[in-house]
Design a protein around this motif. Sequence first.
Motif, PDB file in Angstrom:
ATOM      1  N   TYR A 179       0.740  -1.223   0.088  1.00  0.00           N
ATOM      2  CA  TYR A 179      -0.083   0.059  -0.141  1.00  0.00           C
ATOM      3  C   TYR A 179       0.904   1.240   0.018  1.00  0.00           C
ATOM      4  CZ  TYR A 179      -4.091  -2.608   0.455  1.00  0.00           C
ATOM      5  OH  TYR A 179      -4.937  -3.703   0.247  1.00  0.00           O
ATOM      6  N   PHE A 180       0.557   1.934  -1.102  1.00  0.00           N
ATOM      7  CA  PHE A 180       1.229   3.375  -1.109  1.00  0.00           C
ATOM      8  C   PHE A 180       0.317   4.604  -0.897  1.00  0.00           C
ATOM      9  CE2 PHE A 180       3.898   0.159  -3.153  1.00  0.00           C
ATOM     10  CZ  PHE A 180       4.949   0.552  -2.585  1.00  0.00           C
ATOM     11  N   LEU A 181       0.741   5.718  -0.828  1.00  0.00           N
ATOM     12  CA  LEU A 181      -0.275   7.082  -0.784  1.00  0.00           C
ATOM     13  C   LEU A 181      -0.438   7.510  -2.180  1.00  0.00           C
ATOM     14  CD1 LEU A 181       2.027   8.829   2.056  1.00  0.00           C
ATOM     15  CD2 LEU A 181      -0.190   7.463   2.309  1.00  0.00           C
ATOM     16  N   SER A 182      -2.073   8.023  -2.155  1.00  0.00           N
ATOM     17  CA  SER A 182      -2.325   8.547  -3.435  1.00  0.00           C
ATOM     18  C   SER A 182      -1.913  10.016  -3.471  1.00  0.00           C
ATOM     19  CB  SER A 182      -4.081   8.835  -3.125  1.00  0.00           C
ATOM     20  OG  SER A 182      -4.384   9.492  -1.997  1.00  0.00           O
ATOM     21  N   ALA A 183      -1.937  10.675  -4.664  1.00  0.00           N
ATOM     22  CA  ALA A 183      -1.182  11.824  -4.818  1.00  0.00           C
ATOM     23  C   ALA A 183      -1.642  12.935  -3.769  1.00  0.00           C
ATOM     24  CB  ALA A 183      -1.738  12.284  -6.154  1.00  0.00           C
ATOM     25  N   ASP A 184      -2.887  12.896  -3.118  1.00  0.00           N
ATOM     26  CA  ASP A 184      -3.176  13.896  -2.054  1.00  0.00           C
ATOM     27  C   ASP A 184      -2.875  13.300  -0.775  1.00  0.00           C
ATOM     28  OD1 ASP A 184      -5.287  12.205  -1.782  1.00  0.00           O
ATOM     29  OD2 ASP A 184      -6.911  13.708  -2.427  1.00  0.00           O
ATOM     30  N   GLN A 185      -2.442  12.041  -0.555  1.00  0.00           N
ATOM     31  CA  GLN A 185      -2.047  11.559   0.552  1.00  0.00           C
ATOM     32  C   GLN A 185      -3.326  11.165   1.646  1.00  0.00           C
ATOM     33  OE1 GLN A 185       1.432  12.807   2.802  1.00  0.00           O
ATOM     34  NE2 GLN A 185       2.804  12.611   0.924  1.00  0.00           N
ATOM     35  N   SER A 186      -4.599  11.040   0.714  1.00  0.00           N
ATOM     36  CA  SER A 186      -5.698  11.036   1.491  1.00  0.00           C
ATOM     37  C   SER A 186      -6.095   9.482   1.578  1.00  0.00           C
ATOM     38  CB  SER A 186      -6.819  11.728   1.086  1.00  0.00           C
ATOM     39  OG  SER A 186      -7.321  11.336  -0.477  1.00  0.00           O
TER      40      SER A 186
END
Length: 562
Positions: A179-186
């Motif tokens: 699991y990685f972070l979406s572009a807006d880290q939400s």
Amino acid sequence: MNRTRFLAILAVVAIVLAGCSNLPRGGEVHAVSPSATQEGEIGLVAQPPASGATPEQIVAGFLAASAAGLDDDFAVARQYLTGTAASDWNPLAEVRVYPDTQNLQSSTEDSGAIRVSVGSIGTLSDEGVYSESSNDATITTEFSLARNSDGEWRIASLEDGFFLSEHLFGQLYVESPLYFLSADQSALVADLHWYPRRSFATQAVRALLAGPSDWLSGGVGTAFPDGTSLENSVTVDDGVATVNLSSEVLSASAEQRGKLLAQLRRTLISLSSIQQVEVTVEGAALTASSMPDLSIYPFGSYALSVLADGVPATVSDGEASPVVSANVVDGLDLTALAVGYQDSGAVYAALSQDGSTLYSIESATDTVTELGSGSNLVDPSIDVYGWIWSGESIGQGSVTAYQAGSSDGISVTASWLKGVTITGIAVSREGSRVIVVCDVGGDTVVYASSITRDGDGVPSSLNEPVQIAQRLATVTDVSWMSATDLVVLGTSAAGSETGLYRLPIGGPMERLASPSSPIQIVTSGRDEQSIAGVTSAGVVIGRSGGAWRSLITDVTWAAYPG
């Protein structure tokens, strides 16, 4: 060489690897009582080469021993090789997965080498990335043999990698989303990998720290500081996984620590054997003031939307409730409905029947806006940021994204789409990935790509994709139904009956139970139980347990948000 005896030996190997309940008691490998591990893990025991074994017996024994090699680090399998071959062979370079319904076939070459072939379902790389094979793909490899100093036959030359049946692959390897972070880290974005069940925790953490797969890297991020590494193997004791990281992680801010701990926890609790994750650095616990609640699949309890009498509506208790006045859409003859994620004042998008005009429909203001036009537009998809995706089906090396109510679309570049015909597009629930279905020279090709966005969620490009769904001949429709899985309406071979398939991005495809009435459109919300389809008679049917039931009649389209 005795071809009949060779195939008999391989048939025994195939039966064992298929994991049949009626296992043979003899042969080169046999099932034993499962070890005390989680998730129903099985154990296999390989036997070393027998004295005086023929070349075909050596090859068959090696195939069996290598299939059991995850338990002994391939020590027994290497006994079938010459010293040089044993030291050079890298079994984990590629796992070659073949159907349970097929046996390994052999032939003897003029050179004396033994060639083994079988149909291919897929391959797993040394990085844990699974790639499906096309329906007609085969795996072929050759083994050259020589006598050792004791006069015994041994394999002197072979390719890296080893064979596993599909059943045994499912038993020995575990599906492991990183699991990685979406572009807006939400939100968290899944990157599906596969690792040996016994070492999955360690390998998953190392891969998480190394970063996402190439196709996904342009659309996601990570909270781990550069250089962070795993100091030793992950230990799992009574459901608690202990992860010891290098000191580089200490440079993370308090906010970053919360997010990286969320990444680690979500990655490791993929198996029921892990319920808790503890992270240490140089013996001290790594903590954060708070851990954000980052969803892996940000999708709420949305009602199904339909087109009823040409008007967008929501479904409740078998009735359609229009979301805009009928006169607002009168004469537009809408099709290809897409639904936004707002709980109130929802945004919809749709095409004209001839595919020449794209509209946005806003229920809060009871308005319709013409967004764009063309000769043949792609059925729209709406992302979590409110962007409506469409564009000309004849690939111009880009697609177009609009905001509701504005005809000022932006071009989202995708050079890999130049010259192909786009037949479908579906943006993932968290907005970091997109599925694009294409016609390339008359063949259906399905791509998964990541989306590059700025901090406000504005898309700018689609990154180099990975091809998926290689075992499907045609794709009629596609919808997201989990963090890693799609539901696809299509055929598995040219001319075959259209059916429903669960398609993981980076995993083996699975046929789903299809309704008795063929459907032409498919949509899904959270899982298999939320799948709905529209029949040619205008009936929406949905999954209910293991059966299908009618949800509403007299509609022309159905869609969940996305």
